[in-house]
Design a protein around this motif. Structure first.
Motif: not given
Length: 313
Positions: A264-284
């Motif tokens: 995968l590194t040779r094909h351009g993916l040089k990091r772990m494919f994990l991304h925190a994309h959404n967060l829902k919560l009431p304002h503290p």
């Protein structure tokens, strides 16, 4: 390291951001470099006073309290260079800061890392009286990270996390085919240390309860893009649950497929494919509902586009 003697008594007035914490915890923060044993010694001896009276270690501070600190000997370490860090801001008000953390940056110093996001933010914002991490992301995970700007916000956010109130969703690219369209994975996790001190996690009966909900976003020939919804927040939870399901995260150097990762590194993916994309919560503090988004970073989006082109051929 050098010892510096603070020869004079000092007085500190507690404001609202400092109220509510135990006096021993407050002293530990104020007297950096002083051993905890000495902190408790000066408390027991009555050298520390609040509003001119003796208190014990369990006393909780109130706004307006006057704290008397005796002369102490403080061990001062030479400060390591920390560059100011400027990260994409997703949300900010007087109590809460949410950034989009890049991959490859630790959230704090330690374990061989001189500094992390929190130290860099404090360097970049010297006027900020209070900046504390609310939770953590792995060094190689990108996405939404919360920082409290008031102690009252931190306390409330930690309470919400203990009760699994925040909804945290991640995008992850798994190697292979995910077994079904949506799946509740409830596998107990046990945390342990390797001989060289690295934190590791494995599925083990008797481990901590862990629950992740996975849903398929997109299928490719040799990969599955999933959304992972954390119902509990255990260390490396998504990574180990995906490994256990036979669909390890692409680029995961700890729990992944090491041979596939080299390719995968040779094909351009040089990091772990994990991304925190959404967060829902009431304002503290206000209770206002927050629904925050951080899109896939360019390097991950580029790899997805590559897979789409290969699928189309």
């Amino acid at each position: 390291m050098t010892d510096i003697r603070k020869d004079s008594v000092s007085f500190h007035l507690i404001d609202e951001s400092e109220a509510g914490q135990r006096i021993d915890n407050y002293l530990t923060r104020q007297l950096k470099g002083v051993p905890k044993s000495h902190v408790y010694r000066i408390l027991r001896s009555g050298e520390v006073r609040v509003n001119k009276g003796r208190i014990d270690a369990s006393y909780r501070l109130n706004a307006g309290d006057e704290v008397r600190l005796p002369p102490v000997r403080v061990a001062v370490r030479e400060e390591k260079f920390v560059p100011a860090g400027h990260f994409p801001v997703v949300y900010e008000d007087e109590a809460l800061l949410v950034i989009d953390k890049p991959s490859g940056v630790a959230v704090h110093g330690g374990s061989g890392v001189s500094f992390g996001v929190i130290e860099q933010l404090r360097k970049a914002r010297p006027e900020a009286r209070y900046l504390e991490l609310v939770h953590r992301l792995d060094r190689d995970t990108s996405g939404l990270l919360m920082i409290a700007k008031k102690r009252s916000a931190l306390v409330k956010l930690h309470e919400m996390i203990r009760n699994d109130v925040p909804q945290k969703r991640y995008f992850a690219l798994g190697l292979g085919a995910w077994p079904q369209a949506e799946r509740h994975v409830k596998l107990p996790l046990h945390k342990w240390d390797t001989p060289n001190g690295e934190k590791r996690v494995r599925v083990e009966e008797g481990g901590q309860y862990a629950h992740t909900i996975f849903s398929i976003e997109e299928r490719f020939a040799d990969f599955t893009l999933v959304e992972a919804w954390l119902k509990t927040g255990r260390t490396h939870q998504i990574r180990v649950h995906m490994q256990a399901m036979g669909c390890p995260i692409a680029g995961d150097e700890r729990y992944g497929d090491f041979t596939a990762n080299r390719d995968l590194t040779r094909h351009g993916l040089k990091r772990m494919f994990l991304h925190a994309h959404n967060l829902k919560l009431p304002h503290p503090l206000s209770g206002e509902p927050l629904d925050l988004e951080a899109p896939l970073p360019p390097e991950l989006m580029t790899f997805i586009e590559l897979l789409r082109k290969e699928n189309a051929i």
